[in-house]
Design a protein around this motif. Structure first.
Motif, PDB file in Angstrom:
ATOM      1  N   ILE A  96       0.961  -1.017   0.157  1.00 40.73           N
ATOM      2  CA  ILE A  96      -0.112   0.205   0.079  1.00 40.73           C
ATOM      3  C   ILE A  96       0.866   1.295  -0.093  1.00 40.73           C
ATOM      4  O   ILE A  96       0.385   2.516  -0.079  1.00 40.73           O
ATOM      5  CB  ILE A  96      -0.804  -0.056   1.142  1.00 40.73           C
ATOM      6  CG1 ILE A  96      -0.287   0.024   2.568  1.00 40.73           C
ATOM      7  CG2 ILE A  96      -1.950  -0.947   1.074  1.00 40.73           C
ATOM      8  CD1 ILE A  96      -1.062   0.520   3.520  1.00 40.73           C
ATOM      9  N   SER A  97       2.136   1.253   0.197  1.00 45.69           N
ATOM     10  CA  SER A  97       3.115   2.184   0.280  1.00 45.69           C
ATOM     11  C   SER A  97       3.149   2.860  -1.308  1.00 45.69           C
ATOM     12  O   SER A  97       3.766   3.942  -1.530  1.00 45.69           O
ATOM     13  CB  SER A  97       4.717   1.790   0.466  1.00 45.69           C
ATOM     14  OG  SER A  97       4.720   1.460   1.959  1.00 45.69           O
ATOM     15  N   VAL A  98       2.606   2.089  -2.295  1.00 43.04           N
ATOM     16  CA  VAL A  98       2.508   2.725  -3.454  1.00 43.04           C
ATOM     17  C   VAL A  98       1.614   3.948  -3.742  1.00 43.04           C
ATOM     18  O   VAL A  98       1.879   4.820  -4.685  1.00 43.04           O
ATOM     19  CB  VAL A  98       2.032   1.767  -4.882  1.00 43.04           C
ATOM     20  CG1 VAL A  98       2.966   0.586  -4.762  1.00 43.04           C
ATOM     21  CG2 VAL A  98       0.617   1.315  -4.529  1.00 43.04           C
ATOM     22  N   GLU A 103      -2.325   7.860   3.665  1.00 44.35           N
ATOM     23  CA  GLU A 103      -3.381   8.223   4.843  1.00 44.35           C
ATOM     24  C   GLU A 103      -4.358   8.690   4.655  1.00 44.35           C
ATOM     25  O   GLU A 103      -5.357   8.875   5.549  1.00 44.35           O
ATOM     26  CB  GLU A 103      -2.283   9.067   5.733  1.00 44.35           C
ATOM     27  CG  GLU A 103      -2.153  10.528   5.114  1.00 44.35           C
ATOM     28  CD  GLU A 103      -1.214  10.732   4.004  1.00 44.35           C
ATOM     29  OE1 GLU A 103      -1.170  11.653   3.072  1.00 44.35           O
ATOM     30  OE2 GLU A 103      -0.478   9.564   3.605  1.00 44.35           O
ATOM     31  N   GLU A 104      -4.947   9.076   3.445  1.00 45.25           N
ATOM     32  CA  GLU A 104      -6.096   9.568   3.001  1.00 45.25           C
ATOM     33  C   GLU A 104      -7.368   8.620   3.144  1.00 45.25           C
ATOM     34  O   GLU A 104      -7.260   7.317   2.684  1.00 45.25           O
ATOM     35  CB  GLU A 104      -6.253  10.078   1.645  1.00 45.25           C
ATOM     36  CG  GLU A 104      -5.242  11.087   1.218  1.00 45.25           C
ATOM     37  CD  GLU A 104      -5.949  12.572   0.792  1.00 45.25           C
ATOM     38  OE1 GLU A 104      -7.015  12.295   0.405  1.00 45.25           O
ATOM     39  OE2 GLU A 104      -5.224  13.380   0.775  1.00 45.25           O
ATOM     40  N   GLU A 109      -8.096   1.191  -4.731  1.00 46.25           N
ATOM     41  CA  GLU A 109      -7.119   0.965  -5.571  1.00 46.25           C
ATOM     42  C   GLU A 109      -6.866   1.641  -6.938  1.00 46.25           C
ATOM     43  O   GLU A 109      -5.698   1.460  -7.612  1.00 46.25           O
ATOM     44  CB  GLU A 109      -6.877  -0.876  -6.037  1.00 46.25           C
ATOM     45  CG  GLU A 109      -8.408  -0.902  -6.910  1.00 46.25           C
ATOM     46  CD  GLU A 109      -8.659  -2.486  -7.235  1.00 46.25           C
ATOM     47  OE1 GLU A 109      -9.234  -2.692  -8.106  1.00 46.25           O
ATOM     48  OE2 GLU A 109      -8.144  -3.170  -6.358  1.00 46.25           O
ATOM     49  N   THR A 110      -7.924   2.645  -7.187  1.00 48.68           N
ATOM     50  CA  THR A 110      -7.844   3.438  -8.240  1.00 48.68           C
ATOM     51  C   THR A 110      -7.055   4.864  -7.773  1.00 48.68           C
ATOM     52  O   THR A 110      -6.810   5.767  -8.666  1.00 48.68           O
ATOM     53  CB  THR A 110      -8.980   3.868  -8.781  1.00 48.68           C
ATOM     54  OG1 THR A 110      -9.950   4.136  -7.906  1.00 48.68           O
ATOM     55  CG2 THR A 110      -9.707   2.318  -9.410  1.00 48.68           C
ATOM     56  N   ALA A 111      -6.558   4.932  -6.642  1.00 47.90           N
ATOM     57  CA  ALA A 111      -5.864   6.171  -6.267  1.00 47.90           C
ATOM     58  C   ALA A 111      -4.598   6.500  -6.795  1.00 47.90           C
ATOM     59  O   ALA A 111      -4.004   5.443  -7.304  1.00 47.90           O
ATOM     60  CB  ALA A 111      -5.731   6.348  -4.570  1.00 47.90           C
TER      61      ALA A 111
END
Length: 178
Positions: A96-98, A103-104, A109-111
């Motif tokens: 998830i560091s990608v 933190e939002e 997964e589309t972020a």
């Protein structure tokens, strides 16, 4: 199922091998043979280095590959290109560091993913880890279109984790916070 696991004797890969074997899958490991080479004597071990020698993987077939140790896009690209005709599915363990702003609230997964100004950087540190993992995902997907499954876990903790990211806090709390 015939599985190729890149890595497989460190932390996460070790658990994946155990799970695959418990389900009756045929496992092949590809790694440098440096960390815990005595593990899993019942599986095939191919010795090589993603950075220098992928030749033990040539001319072989597996149903899927699980890439547990891709941190540098160049290496992931080389591995995926070589395996493109040899596997049906390339499973890339990312992070998830990608995400550019993990933190939002309500991140999906589309972020947007984090980026590097200089995509040739290969040094892994707190600032580059996430963007490099994002570039690794892209390298795999470009090399094997429609065959890549990207898994973006959060913090993975448990036995054999050498990072002490989570267990540090558990031990500290058990000592009374000291």
């Amino acid at each position: 199922m015939r599985l190729l696991i890149l890595g497989g004797t460190g932390f996460l890969g070790r658990h994946l091998v155990e799970a695959a074997l418990s389900q009756g899958h045929e496992v092949t490991l590809f790694n440098r043979g440096i960390r815990n080479p005595e593990l899993f004597p019942e599986v095939e071990h191919l010795k090589g280095d993603r950075d220098q020698d992928l030749s033990p993987l040539r001319g072989r077939r597996w149903d899927a590959v699980i890439d547990t140790c891709g941190y540098v896009p160049r290496q992931v690209r080389q591995s995926a290109k070589l395996l493109a005709g040899s596997v049906e599915r390339y499973i890339f363990i990312s992070s998830i560091s990608v995400y550019g702003k993990p933190e939002e609230p309500n991140t999906t997964e589309t972020a947007p993913v984090a980026t590097l100004v200089d995509e040739s950087i290969e040094e892994i540190n707190g600032d580059t880890y996430g963007p490099l993992k994002a570039l690794c995902e892209r390298a795999a997907q470009e090399s094997m279109p429609d065959c890549v499954l990207v898994v973006r876990p959060g913090l993975i903790a448990g036995p054999y984790d050498r990072t002490d990211r989570f267990t540090y806090w558990v031990r500290r709390i058990s000592r009374g916070g000291n």
